[in-house]
Write a protein that holds these residues in place. Structure first.
Motif, PDB file in Angstrom:
ATOM      1  N   SER A  40     -10.061  19.275  27.618  1.00  0.00           N
ATOM      2  CA  SER A  40     -11.018  20.311  27.892  1.00  0.00           C
ATOM      3  C   SER A  40     -10.596  21.431  28.504  1.00  0.00           C
ATOM      4  CB  SER A  40     -11.845  19.375  29.061  1.00  0.00           C
ATOM      5  OG  SER A  40     -11.115  19.036  30.082  1.00  0.00           O
ATOM      6  N   ARG A  41      -9.004  21.346  28.565  1.00  0.00           N
ATOM      7  CA  ARG A  41      -8.379  22.542  29.261  1.00  0.00           C
ATOM      8  C   ARG A  41      -8.374  23.735  28.331  1.00  0.00           C
ATOM      9  NH1 ARG A  41      -3.052  20.483  31.395  1.00  0.00           N
ATOM     10  NH2 ARG A  41      -2.735  22.692  31.973  1.00  0.00           N
ATOM     11  N   LEU A  42      -8.665  23.336  26.844  1.00  0.00           N
ATOM     12  CA  LEU A  42      -8.376  24.517  26.001  1.00  0.00           C
ATOM     13  C   LEU A  42      -9.701  24.426  25.077  1.00  0.00           C
ATOM     14  CD1 LEU A  42      -6.524  26.753  24.916  1.00  0.00           C
ATOM     15  CD2 LEU A  42      -5.606  24.935  23.024  1.00  0.00           C
ATOM     16  N   PRO A  74      -2.622  23.969  26.307  1.00  0.00           N
ATOM     17  CA  PRO A  74      -2.064  23.917  27.810  1.00  0.00           C
ATOM     18  C   PRO A  74      -1.300  22.692  27.972  1.00  0.00           C
ATOM     19  CG  PRO A  74      -4.327  23.375  27.446  1.00  0.00           C
ATOM     20  CD  PRO A  74      -3.939  23.829  26.242  1.00  0.00           C
TER      21      PRO A  74
END
Lengths: 288, 754
Positions: A40-42, A74
């Motif tokens: 979910s961070r990218l 990330p």
């Protein structure tokens, strides 16, 4: 500062496996879909994760030009698997893929303080983006047949600072094939045994002995070896500055130990050893 | 031009009127009475006579006639100027002649400045003769020292500096007790003494002694190039890539391009071209070179002489630098396995002058130590005492959260920069800057960037292309190619890197060197903080500049960048003992002050240490000096010594606490004749005017100096006599009278009255 020894590791590995939701898969089979939160961070990883749900490496290879890499994002570390050309026309690079990779990364994330992607990441040797992943894993290289672009890509990758771990090939015949191919990459650098006092065997865990880790099928068959590969070796290729570029695990199958670590019938001794070796390789590759 | 006319009209030079008092010799009542009668008659006559004249005509004619009567009356009063004049041959006059090398400059009709002395002040010279008729002359030659001369023949014009104030003091002292009319200073006005001139003038002013200055040389050169300034560090690490600014000024070469070279003891190690601007406009040249050889090295900066230059000696400047060959220690603390560790280690692995010890957390409370000095080094993790941390010159914090540290360790890191003078570098990651919880900690105070709230920014991630700012384009640490232009080009070519720390603001006083090309993100910033400096490099994967497919395998950009970054990080970081010389070059016989600062392992100043300065002379002799605490600053010690001969002197400082050696430091001193005389060697009229005005004297040039004897006679002190000089026969009075008479006649003719 003292590394964790086999006992605690075995417990951790066992606990990790018990908690894993990764279903068993056959080599070349489909992997379960990753949880969306994992990437979910990218934003681009969401899409990549969704695509992976229907991912079939063979189908992708059949298209010949595709790569199964994920974009650099990330995460600090991606367990990156090399897609290479095989002489037998069978995509042997994808053995144990992706279960072994995911399962190993799950363990790695729990054992050490690393920001590692929990998912597999495969890339062709002639892909320019290969160099974005300074750690590379390749297995079943007994019939590897590198093309010129792959040779150039792998050579540049390693000379620039990449690190390659070879695994799961057995016997003198496969060694000869592999050696002939890797000579095309590095004709100037010999393959030598890595002594046990080398820092790579003490990066996180102290390795006192190179165990022969069997494939699960062979273990069920009552043996640890395949073909004439009775003794496991850890060999390496060093650059002109004495820096280790390639680790060659011959007559052993660390990947199978990662893949089947959750199976009670697979000996914890081998899983523990394989995890220790793998973590040492990763930490060493990220610091040397 | 003004003075001769004045003297023609008024009989005397202006100085006579300035110095004298006006008086009339005749009984003024008789003269004024006669004038009043004449005026009354005149008025009456003009009032009674009518003829064909108008009242206006009569008024004008009466006024003219009255003016003529006034002039005559003034003459009848026998006006005089009363002044004090020195008695001939009863007074002394000190003549101070510049004996420095700048007197050899031939800047007036290709004639050397010293020619004035040879021609006019030697026995038989016109000025000498005129002065000797009135005064007893005492000659002095001055440059670095001031010496009494039997005659000007003894001058050699080899002095390397000019100490004008000292010369005036010396002459004044020597002539105290004799009737002194004044001091005459013959010089080009160059005064390169360290002390102020004002203090030297005070006793002379108090004694009422006028100083007459004779300025030699030109106020500006037609054609000259000068290397006005070169600023270099005193000491550097071997292999340091230096960026040194040299300032070139000129006259007469506008638009021409000259080359500035830097030589390391004869070997050219760098050069840069510069186009010269307007006359007198300084141009800064940025020279890049490497200090490759260790030891005390004399770097020479040179502009090749151009045709027609008046002074070529000012095209060169020397700089002594101590190139040290020790290893500066850097601690890199990394909170997780990261590829930055690998590639940073590789980048600086071949740099013998950097020792980067790495402490890397691999699991909770589990660390890997790399390149530590011994088995016990960092075995307990990150240092918990100042003494342990202060062993390092530089500290790099990677992906390590603030919560890992105790409050005292955070304070200690801040003190590492502030008190110890170390260099701190924080790298980008999810566990550094705001994302690592550093906002509000002592470390945040030290950092050059403003840390905002990290809340809501967990997902920040951006890929950026890096470009240097204006400061970054020229800064030594960000030079990644041979020239400034190539370096900027190279930055613009480099592949993008990623940032997870959204930093957009630097603190006042901080400098941004690198920024993102499309955003306002800070990529590299620094600031001085206390005794040290701090750097922020919020990039998490600079290794992309090594591993990206666009980077050739043999490319050294990444290595160059990190070597320069870490060398810059530790550049100028002091040791426990530091030796310092206020000047790195003095002349033989010139006193040298040696300063040392002494601190303990915590870099707390020590005032009771036994500090010895051992000076090794060029011939191998030793001079030991015990240094004394200055009592002006904690931990500061001072000693002086006088180098007798030319050459390079090693100054070694050792500090002991009891019998235990705290530490030592070495610096070097060059002892050589000064070449300061050749810089800014035009005649300095402002200085000469100041000396003359503040003492009541005058300034002359070779063209006006003929009036000097007369001026001294009236201005000077000593044995004097009051003298009256008639004014009634001033030509201006006759001219005025004639003008009035002719004016009356002309007016009558014009108006048809006669």
């Amino acid at each position: 500062m003292r590394p964790l020894r086999g006992g605690p590791i075995a417990v951790l590995v066992a606990l990790s496996m018990a908690m894993l939701a990764v279903p068993a898969s056959r080599p070349g089979g489909r992997a379960a879909a990753p949880e969306a939160s994992a990437g979910s961070r990218l934003p681009s990883l969401h899409a990549a994760g969704a695509q992976r749900e229907a991912f079939d490496p063979r189908a992708l290879l059949d298209r010949r030009r595709g790569t199964m890499r994920r974009p650099a994002g990330p995460h600090e570390f991606y367990f990156t698997r090399a897609i290479y050309s095989s002489g037998w026309g069978w995509n042997r690079w994808a053995i144990d893929y992706p279960k072994s990779d995911r399962q190993f990364m799950t363990i790695v994330n729990r054992l050490i303080s690393i920001d590692a992607s929990e998912y597999e990441n495969a890339i062709r040797l002639d892909d320019p983006d290969l160099r974005k992943y300074p750690f590379l894993y390749a297995l079943e290289v007994g019939d590897i047949a590198l093309g010129p672009a792959e040779i150039e890509g792998l050579r540049n990758y390693l000379l620039a600072g990449g690190f390659l771990v070879i695994d799961d090939f057995w016997g003198s015949w496969q060694w000869a094939t592999f050696e002939q191919q890797i000579r095309r990459v590095f004709p100037e650098h010999p393959i030598v045994d890595i002594p046990l006092d080398h820092p790579i065997f003490n990066a996180v865990y102290r390795i006192d002995e190179i165990l022969q880790v069997p494939a699960i099928g062979n273990f069920w068959g009552g043996r640890t070896w395949e073909q004439d590969g009775y003794k496991a070796h850890a060999r390496g290729i060093f650059d002109e500055h004495g820096r280790l570029m390639v680790v060659i695990n011959w007559n052993t199958d660390l990947g199978d130990a990662w893949e089947w670590a959750e199976r009670p019938e697979y000996p914890l001794k081998f899983s523990t050893f394989a995890v220790e070796m793998g973590i040492n390789f990763i930490v060493y590759a990220m610091s040397h | 031009m003004f003075e001769p006319i004045f003297e023609f009209l008024f009989k005397y030079r202006p100085l006579v009127f300035e110095q004298g008092d006006f008086a009339i010799r005749a009984p003024w009542t008789i003269a004024l009475g006669a004038a009043a009668v004449a005026a009354a008659l005149t008025l009456r006559t003009y009032a009674q006579v009518r003829g064909n004249s108008q009242p206006l005509d009569r008024g004008v004619l009466a006024a003219i006639r009255l003016g003529a009567i006034a002039v005559v009356a003034f003459c009848l009063l026998q006006p005089v100027v009363v002044l004090s004049s020195v008695v001939p041959q009863q007074n002394f006059l000190g003549v101070l002649v510049d004996d420095s090398r700048s007197m050899q400059i031939a800047d007036r009709d290709e004639t050397e400045r010293l020619r004035f002395v040879e021609d006019r002040l030697r026995a038989g010279g016109d000025l000498r003769t005129a002065l000797e008729e009135r005064f007893a002359l005492r000659f002095f030659g001055f440059s670095t020292e001031t010496d009494r001369l039997g005659d000007v023949d003894e001058l050699t014009y080899r002095g390397t500096r000019t100490h004008l104030g000292q010369a005036l003091e010396r002459a004044h002292e020597e002539l105290t007790g004799v009737p002194l009319s004044g001091l005459v200073v013959v010089t080009d006005g160059a005064d390169n003494a360290d002390g102020g001139l004002g203090e030297s003038l005070l006793p002379i002013q108090a004694a009422g002694i006028p100083v007459f200055t004779v300025g030699l040389g030109r106020e500006t050169f037609d054609r000259d190039i000068q290397l006005s300034r070169v600023e270099t560090p005193r000491r550097v690490l071997r292999g340091a890539a230096l960026v040194v600014d040299a300032v070139v000024t000129h006259r007469g070469y506008r638009g021409e391009t000259v080359t500035v070279q830097v030589e390391d003891e004869g070997r050219i190690v760098g050069s840069e071209e510069v186009e010269l601007g307007r006359d007198g406009e300084p141009r800064t040249v940025r020279l890049r070179f490497t200090a490759a050889e260790e030891g005390p090295r004399l770097f020479t900066f040179r502009v090749s002489p151009r045709p027609g230059e008046m002074v070529t000696q000012n095209n060169v400047r020397d700089a002594l630098m101590l190139v040290e060959n020790h290893s500066e220690k850097v601690l890199y603390f990394e909170g997780e396995p990261r590829f930055e560790v690998k590639f940073l280690r590789r980048a600086v692995a071949d740099d013998e002058n950097l020792h980067v010890s790495i402490l890397q957390r691999t699991a909770e409370n589990k660390f890997m130590r790399l390149d530590v000095e011994d088995a016990d080094d960092l075995v307990g993790g990150f240092p918990t005492t100042r003494a342990d941390l202060y062993r390092y010159s530089g500290l790099v914090l990677g992906s390590i959260e603030a919560n890992y540290f105790t409050p005292d360790q955070l304070r200690m890191i801040a003190d590492f920069v502030n008190n110890r003078g170390g260099g701190l570098l924080m790298l980008g990651s999810q566990r550094s800057f705001s994302e690592g919880g550093y906002a509000g900690t002592p470390v945040a105070d030290v950092l050059p960037v403003v840390l905002g709230e990290a809340e809501g920014e967990e997902d920040f991630f951006v890929e950026v292309a890096v470009e240097p700012t204006r400061a970054g384009a020229t800064h030594a640490a960000t030079q990644i190619a041979e020239t400034e232009e190539l370096s900027v080009d190279r930055w613009n070519e480099l592949p993008p890197i990623t940032i997870v720390n959204p930093i957009t603001e630097v603190k006042p006083g901080a400098t941004t060197l690198l920024t993102s090309a499309s955003d306002d993100l800070v990529v590299l910033a620094f600031q001085r903080y206390g005794a040290g400096k701090s750097l922020a490099f919020p990039v998490q994967d600079s290794w992309m500049w090594q591993m990206h497919a666009d980077i050739a395998v043999e490319d050294m950009t990444h290595e160059t960048f990190w070597r320069r970054m870490l060398r810059w990080l530790v550049d100028g970081v002091p040791d426990q003992i530091t030796a310092e010389l206020p000047a790195d070059r003095v002349e033989p016989g010139q006193a040298v002050t040696i300063l040392a600062t002494v601190g303990d392992a915590n870099f707390e100043e020590i005032n009771n240490s036994a500090v010895i300065a051992s000076v090794t002379h060029p011939d191998g002799d030793f001079t030991d000096r015990r240094m004394e605490w200055t009592a002006e600053a904690d931990g500061e010690y001072r000693a002086t010594f006088i180098p007798p001969t030319e050459g390079f002197y090693e100054v070694r400082i050792e500090a002991l606490s009891g019998d235990e050696l705290i530490g030592e430091d070495v610096t070097w001193l060059q002892v050589a004749p000064s070449d300061a005389e050749y810089y800014d060697s035009t005649m300095r009229t402002a200085l000469l005017d100041r000396v003359a005005e503040e003492t009541g004297g005058r300034r002359y040039t070779p063209d006006t100096v003929a009036s000097l004897p007369d001026d001294v006679q009236f201005v000077g002190g000593g044995v004097t006599v009051v003298e009256e000089r008639d004014l009634w026969d001033m030509p201006v009075l006759l001219l005025l009278l004639g003008t009035l008479v002719l004016g009356e006649w002309g007016y009558r003719r014009f108006r048809g009255l006669a």
